[in-house]
Write an enzyme that holds these catalytic residues in place. Structure first.
Site, short mmCIF file in Angstrom:
data_model
loop_
_atom_site.label_atom_id
_atom_site.label_comp_id
_atom_site.label_asym_id
_atom_site.label_seq_id
_atom_site.Cartn_x
_atom_site.Cartn_y
_atom_site.Cartn_z
N ASN A 1 0.80 -1.21 0.00
CA ASN A 1 0.00 0.00 0.00
C ASN A 1 0.84 1.27 0.00
O ASN A 1 0.38 2.32 -0.43
CB ASN A 1 -0.92 0.01 1.23
CG ASN A 1 -2.31 -0.53 0.88
OD1 ASN A 1 -2.99 0.02 0.02
ND2 ASN A 1 -2.70 -1.61 1.52
N CYS B 1 -7.17 -1.14 9.27
CA CYS B 1 -6.72 -2.03 8.21
C CYS B 1 -6.46 -1.12 7.02
O CYS B 1 -5.72 -0.16 7.16
CB CYS B 1 -7.75 -3.12 7.91
SG CYS B 1 -9.45 -2.54 7.78
N TRP C 1 -13.09 -0.69 7.50
CA TRP C 1 -14.49 -1.09 7.65
C TRP C 1 -14.70 -2.60 7.54
O TRP C 1 -15.81 -3.07 7.61
CB TRP C 1 -15.39 -0.32 6.69
CG TRP C 1 -14.94 -0.30 5.24
CD1 TRP C 1 -14.45 -1.35 4.53
CD2 TRP C 1 -14.98 0.81 4.34
NE1 TRP C 1 -14.16 -0.97 3.26
CE2 TRP C 1 -14.48 0.35 3.10
CE3 TRP C 1 -15.40 2.14 4.46
CZ2 TRP C 1 -14.39 1.19 1.99
CZ3 TRP C 1 -15.30 2.96 3.35
CH2 TRP C 1 -14.80 2.49 2.13
N ASP C 2 -13.65 -3.35 7.31
CA ASP C 2 -13.81 -4.81 7.26
C ASP C 2 -13.10 -5.48 8.44
O ASP C 2 -13.70 -5.79 9.44
CB ASP C 2 -13.29 -5.36 5.94
CG ASP C 2 -14.14 -4.90 4.77
OD1 ASP C 2 -15.37 -5.01 4.89
OD2 ASP C 2 -13.59 -4.43 3.76
N LYS D 1 -19.55 -2.02 4.55
CA LYS D 1 -20.33 -1.86 3.33
C LYS D 1 -21.20 -3.10 3.07
O LYS D 1 -20.90 -3.92 2.21
CB LYS D 1 -19.38 -1.62 2.15
CG LYS D 1 -18.50 -0.39 2.37
CD LYS D 1 -17.98 0.15 1.07
CE LYS D 1 -16.94 -0.74 0.43
NZ LYS D 1 -16.55 -0.29 -0.90
N ASN E 1 -7.14 -10.12 3.18
CA ASN E 1 -8.12 -9.15 2.68
C ASN E 1 -9.40 -9.81 2.15
O ASN E 1 -9.52 -11.03 2.15
CB ASN E 1 -7.47 -8.28 1.60
CG ASN E 1 -7.08 -9.09 0.37
OD1 ASN E 1 -7.66 -10.14 0.10
ND2 ASN E 1 -6.10 -8.62 -0.37
N ILE E 2 -10.33 -8.98 1.72
CA ILE E 2 -11.66 -9.48 1.36
C ILE E 2 -11.61 -10.47 0.20
O ILE E 2 -12.42 -11.38 0.15
CB ILE E 2 -12.63 -8.33 0.99
CG1 ILE E 2 -12.08 -7.47 -0.16
CG2 ILE E 2 -12.95 -7.46 2.19
CD1 ILE E 2 -13.14 -6.55 -0.77
#
Lengths: 643, 550
Positions: free
Chosen positions: A249, A337, A341-342, A379, A274-275
């Site tokens: 990142n 993170c 939001w996750d 979300k 991660n998602i």
């Protein structure tokens, strides 16, 4: 309705997912549901599938018996129909394709669902959860933390709620400056306050540090958080990502806090994936457990290769780290993170649940979800694929949180007021779009949609059926002896959650349920207590005085003797009482909570169990096996409440 | 031999005992002929009494003059003893080693144990074969009790009384016996009252490479079929293994010679493979690393759960043949003393509600395991920690108990007993103060004079005081056949045995107690309501009588 060309098809065959059994019935397509009604049976089963629950529809190639239609649902149900005529199949297929992809929020079920309540009841439902009251319960505002109105108009961060709590020393310029240095403007705010040690759990998104950028306001912000806690000289900063992801990142101008720039922080990577990894992992898991005649080896290897339980454990480990830092060291912790939001929601929510017994009650759990998930902008619309799907955004982040809680209920059967059916029901409705709570991606969006005026709240609905979700062995006093849960993180304690991922695969469930039995006993106890009272009143009329009813809490030793050793065989000096202790081993574990309580659609007793549905071996067709009794699907309350 | 010769240092002070999830205890270590005892001087502190026979293996370590002995037990527990003094430690270690590996059965503790309770019902007499035959007689007259094996010469591993078809005489039995491995000719295992179908068990037929046949054997098993009916032979080995057995004189029933029977091959592992599986499983369970992947691969590599699934599936298949297909079944593997018994006994638990009561389950173990000649002494000589090369050790009985536990979990209200009974049986099968599981067969037990010289486990278990903790509070008798799910997702690791010493069970125990309390309270309330109702009814009648008089 214009999308429905064929509302009814007869002679449709429903194939069982894991055996060769099938039933014939009629398929109905309505504006909201796909309904299958079994024909020619005394106890005709009905399957109601909400369009929003459908993840995918697949038309398989034509066979001699008809056209197969495979429907996969987000609640892990999988149905396999065979429709006699191809045209009907195609009509149903194309209608479903349209129906399961609503193009605007107005098409979601929540906007047409009407549980026959008036406006006042609807409003009361929405008022059940009050986050301001929740912060007050934690002891905020206080001398160190205050409510800020900086985000009243969603100007600083549009994915945050209006009301935010920050250290009193964090002035508006600091907040605004810090928010500019954080992804999506999600600056550090309070989410949980551990009153006993005045330690705070704060959350935010990653800093826009790149390789060298710094921001004095952001540094001040962390300083302010640190100063608000006199118990500890430092603040933990938990980056819940694997280090590699955080490093990557940096190249995009984001990254993580440089310890040199921030005074008194202790920086820590946690390593939750991660998602995208999570989405792939669940997919692999479902593929494995959906295999017919799965061997034990393939099951265990598949479970491992999916990585699912490893991810669950990673989240649990992070939450335990958080809870320990706060409760043992009395340090404040800042969790983030990438966007915050996750993984951040998972870790903050689970960590709070470990620290605070209130979140282990039915009401408290609702508050927790409302706070860390809904208000802070997890979300839901994107992750649960509610509308305008971007498959890259879908991910079972919230499901993982529910599973972590379930893993805890397995280790601490008395700590939670609710049973696993509460968790499963919440999961059901996160995807059902039947209630307004989880619609949209942020509070701001929900206000635009006027959800409180146009839809109903899930929490009111769940509370009205509270008795179905109670854990019969819940002990409020457990919270006193275990204010902070300290779960074991040994790998063998993480188990596959069969009742979630095989909720609808009835043949895999225990045929008798301890949970249901004990709930029935508890209910019966309540009634009998009433009867005893009534009888006593009557007796008093005859002038008979009766002793008051014994209180339910027994004069029993609450704390058991220390862990008994077994096999003190033939020890002649042992008293009988000690021998008694030897064998007091657990039998409760996972058996405790197997089944839906009071499921309305037929008793799941032993009669329902059959040899053929289990498929033991090569007997098929040998001497012509008999027909099995109809199987009732496990549909805890779903059909009932959606109609 | 005197035990005293083996005990060089009978007593050491200042020994520290470490056990997982328990506080350490410091005290005096004493060795007796059969026990290792650790006693602290304080009151109210638990003492450790460990049978030497329970010790599977030991390890010693030294740090300076402080010695440490790690004791690994057959019930899978691991404890650590810190012993000051190198010489003491060495002496203790070698004594334990010697005392825990005594070869002679007659030196075992059961021969020395004297019960402190009064034996009300002698367990040695509780489950006589004549008794179960009387039950059978009340249902059918097709069977007789044969004394052909009175002196154990026809089949050394069978009991003296055997249930066989009425029309088959003893002479034919002898001939059939000579055609079966170890003389284990087909005998009745279970009669299904509902439809009159039966389950028999035997050892493999000795067909050999040239396809020997035996008319008497064929006649014997055909006698169990009704006219026009067919039956199933469940061979617990794969077809390949059964084929290989031919070369060693064994084999399987040829279709041509047994036209009325259909053969089904299943794949239950042989005993030496099972022992390896247990060792690997226990190693996985004791792995303290917290990595998820390691745990799952090790669990998988142990194959234990696969073995559970395979055994359970085969038992379900046998039950399915009998109950659903209305066919009789003959079960055998190679010797007919291991996988065969797993299958026949589990099938009975599925089919017969009587086997789900405590008494019925005890009778089942007596009938299908002890009298049927499962070689307990050989199979349970060592457990998962044994360093030595396994001879004939195998967790055959433990796997059976695991399978029962799986069914119990799926039908938690259908069993009169709870998990504690199963765990207790596991412990006593490996080491016990009772004589029940000594020896390999009825003949051996007779020679050892167990019923005169030792106490039966059943004498102890069936005392009302003891029974209490084995009772399942959720039990509601039902007469149905219970079909368990054998999907891998439905089968769990038996934590009560395999993780028993690696976790704290306090929370689970308390939750169980709470459940028991809720159920007991319910009974109490019901009694209260009944007595109040009676009281009220009485008062009302009296009242009415007074009114009538007026």
């Amino acid at each position: 309705m214009e999308h429905i060309r064929t509302p009814k098809v007869e002679q449709v065959k429903l194939l069982d997912r894991f055996s060769n059994k099938s039933v014939i019935g009629t398929l109905h397509l309505t504006a909201t549901h796909l309904i299958f009604v079994e024909s020619n049976s005394t106890s005709a089963q009905e399957i109601w599938i909400l369009h929003h629950h459908i993840a995918s529809v697949e038309k398989l190639s034509l066979t001699t018996s008809g056209c197969p239609l495979l429907i996969q649902c987000r609640n892990f149900r999988l149905v396999h129909f065979v429709i006699p005529r191809e045209r009907d199949c195609h009509d149903i297929y194309s209608s479903l394709l349209r129906l399961l992809r609503p193009v605007s929020y107005d098409e979601l079920y929540a906007f047409s669902y009407n549980p026959k309540q008036n406006d006042q009841q609807r409003e009361e439902g929405w008022q059940l959860i009050d986050l301001a009251a929740e912060f007050e319960r934690m002891g905020v505002p206080c001398d160190q933390w205050q409510l800020t109105d900086v985000n009243r108009e969603y100007k600083v961060c549009e994915t945050y709620p209006r009301d935010l709590y920050v250290p009193i020393t964090a002035s508006k310029p600091i907040i605004v400056g810090s928010s500019r240095f954080r992804s999506k403007g999600r600056f550090p705010v309070l989410t949980y306050f551990y009153q006993e040690k005045k330690a705070a759990v704060c959350r935010c998104s990653q800093p826009l540090s790149g390789f060298s950028a710094r921001c004095l306001e952001d540094e001040h912000m962390l300083q302010a958080i640190s100063k608000a806690n006199h118990n500890s000289r430092y603040v933990y900063v938990m980056d819940t990502r694997p280090k590699l992801n955080a490093l990557a990142n940096r190249a995009a101008g984001k990254g993580y806090e440089n310890e040199d720039n921030y005074s008194n922080i202790r920086f820590q990577f946690v390593g939750i994936e991660n998602i995208h990894v999570m989405r792939g992992s669940l997919q692999k898991l479902l593929e494995v457990v959906g295999t017919r005649s799965l061997s034990m080896t393939d099951y265990l290897v598949g479970l491992e290769n999916s990585g699912w339980l490893r991810h669950i454990k990673a989240i649990m480990d992070a939450a335990i780290f958080l809870a320990k830092a706060v409760t043992v060291e009395g340090a404040s912790v800042l969790v983030h993170c990438s966007d915050g939001w996750d993984r951040t929601a998972q870790v903050c929510a689970l960590g709070s649940l470990l620290m605070d017994p209130y979140y282990r009650t039915i009401k408290g759990f609702m508050v927790l979800i409302e706070k860390d998930w809904i208000s802070f902008g997890h979300k839901f619309a994107d992750r649960c694929d509610q509308l305008d799907p971007d498959p890259k955004e879908v991910s079972p982040i919230f499901t993982q949180f529910l599973e972590c809680v379930w893993q805890l209920t397995e280790q601490f059967p008395q700590a939670f007021e609710f049973s696993e059916w509460f968790l499963i029901q919440i999961h059901e409705h996160v995807h059902s779009c039947q209630f307004g709570n989880f619609l949209g991606n942020s509070q701001r969006q929900r206000e635009v949609l006027q959800l409180k005026e146009r839809t109903y709240s899930l929490w009111a609905h769940l509370l009205s059926e509270k008795q179905n979700y109670l854990n019969p062995v819940y002990s409020p006093s457990f919270a006193e002896s275990h204010p902070v849960l300290e779960p074991s993180t040994q790998a063998c304690h993480f188990k596959f959650w069969r009742n979630m991922y095989h909720q609808y695969d009835r043949s895999m469930h225990p045929r008798q349920s301890i949970l249901k039995q004990v709930l029935t006993f508890k209910e019966s106890n309540r009634e009998l207590e009433g009867t005893v009272q009534a009888l006593k009143t009557k007796l008093q009329k005859f002038g008979v005085s009766t002793s008051p009813l014994k209180p339910q809490t027994p004069p029993r030793e609450r704390s058991l003797p220390p862990r008994p050793q077994s096999l003190i065989l033939g020890a002649p000096l042992l008293s009988r009482k000690e021998v008694q202790q030897e064998e007091d081993e657990e039998v409760f574990g996972e058996e405790a909570r197997e089944d839906a309580p009071a499921s309305t659609d037929g008793e799941r007793t032993v009669e329902g169990s059959s040899a053929t549905e289990n498929g033991y071996g090569e007997l098929t067709g040998s001497f012509g096996s008999k027909n099995e009794p109809a199987v009732v699907t496990l549909e805890f309350g779903v059909a009932r409440m959606t109609c | 031999m005197e035990f005293a010769e083996l005990i060089k240092t009978p007593r050491v002070d200042g020994v520290v005992l470490h056990r997982p999830f328990m506080p350490t205890v410091e005290g005096t270590l004493c060795l007796t002929g059969h026990h290792l005892i650790l006693s602290s001087r304080q009151d109210n502190t638990e003492e450790l009494w460990l049978l030497h026979a329970n010790i599977d293996s030991t390890e010693k370590r030294f740090v300076g003059s402080l010695g440490t002995i790690i004791v690994k037990c057959k019930d899978l527990r691991v404890i650590q003893l810190d012993i000051p003094g190198m010489e003491e430690c060495l002496n203790i270690a070698s004594s334990i080693e010697a005392l825990s590996t005594l070869d002679s059965v007659s030196l075992m503790y059961p021969f020395f144990y004297r019960p402190l309770f009064e034996v009300i019902e002698d367990g040695w007499q509780s489950f006589a074969p004549e008794e179960s035959f009387r039950d059978l007689e009340s249902m059918t007259d097709e069977w007789r009790l044969s004394e052909v094996n009175k002196d154990f010469s026809v089949c050394p591993s069978y009991p003296s009384l055997l249930t066989v078809p009425k029309d088959i005489d003893d002479e034919s039995l002898c001939k059939a016996a000579s055609f079966r491995h170890g003389g284990r000719f087909p005998v009745l295992s279970y009669y299904h009252k509902k439809n009159g179908m039966v389950m028999m068990r035997a050892a493999q037929p000795l067909t050999g490479t040239n396809g020997r046949r035996c008319k008497e054997d064929e006649k014997l098993i055909n006698a169990t079929l009704c006219a026009g009916k067919r039956g199933y032979i469940i061979d617990t080995r794969t077809i390949a293994v059964a084929q290989q057995a031919k070369a060693r004189g064994g084999g399987f029933e040829q279709e041509a010679n047994y036209p009325q029977w259909r053969r089904i091959h299943k794949a239950i592992e042989r005993s030496n493979v099972l022992q390896d599986s247990l060792i690997k499983l226990v190693e996985a369970c004791n792995d303290q690393s917290h990595s998820m992947d390691r745990w799952l691969s090790k669990l998988e590599a142990s194959n234990w759960q696969s073995n559970v699934k395979e055994i359970l599936t085969t038992a379900c298949l046998a039950a399915q043949c009998i109950d659903r297909e209305g066919a009789s079944v003959l079960v055998h593997g190679t010797e007919g003393t291991d996988s065969t018994l797993q299958v026949t006994s589990l099938a009975q638990i599925i089919l017969d509600p009587a086997c789900r009561t405590i008494r019925g389950f005890e009778a089942l173990i007596e009938r299908e395991w002890l009298q049927a000649g499962h070689p307990f002494h050989q199979r349970c000589a060592q457990s998962a920690y044994s360093n030595g090369k396994p001879r004939s050790e195998a967790p055959v009985f433990l796997l059976f108990l695991d399978c029962v536990w799986q069914i119990l979990r799926q039908f938690p209200c259908s069993f009169q007993f709870n998990e504690n009974l199963l765990i207790m049986l596991f412990e006593h099968a490996y080491t016990s103060q009772f004589g029940t599981f000594l020896g390999n067969c009825v003949a051996e037990r007779g020679k050892l004079q167990l019923s005169q010289k030792t106490v039966s486990l059943w004498s102890w278990v069936n005392r009302p005081q003891e029974l209490e903790r084995f009772l399942n509070p959720l039990y509601e008798p039902n007469n149905l056949v219970i079909w368990p799910s054998v999907a891998p997702q439905s089968l769990l690791l038996w934590e009560g045995v395999f993780l028993r010493w690696n976790r704290s069970t306090k929370c689970l125990d308390e939750a169980y107690q709470e459940m028991v309390h809720i159920i007991e309270y319910n009974k109490e309330l019901q009694n209260k309501v009944n007595s109040l109702r009676r009281q009220l009814a009485q008062l009302e009648t009296e009242d009415k009588m007074v009114a009538d008089l007026k």
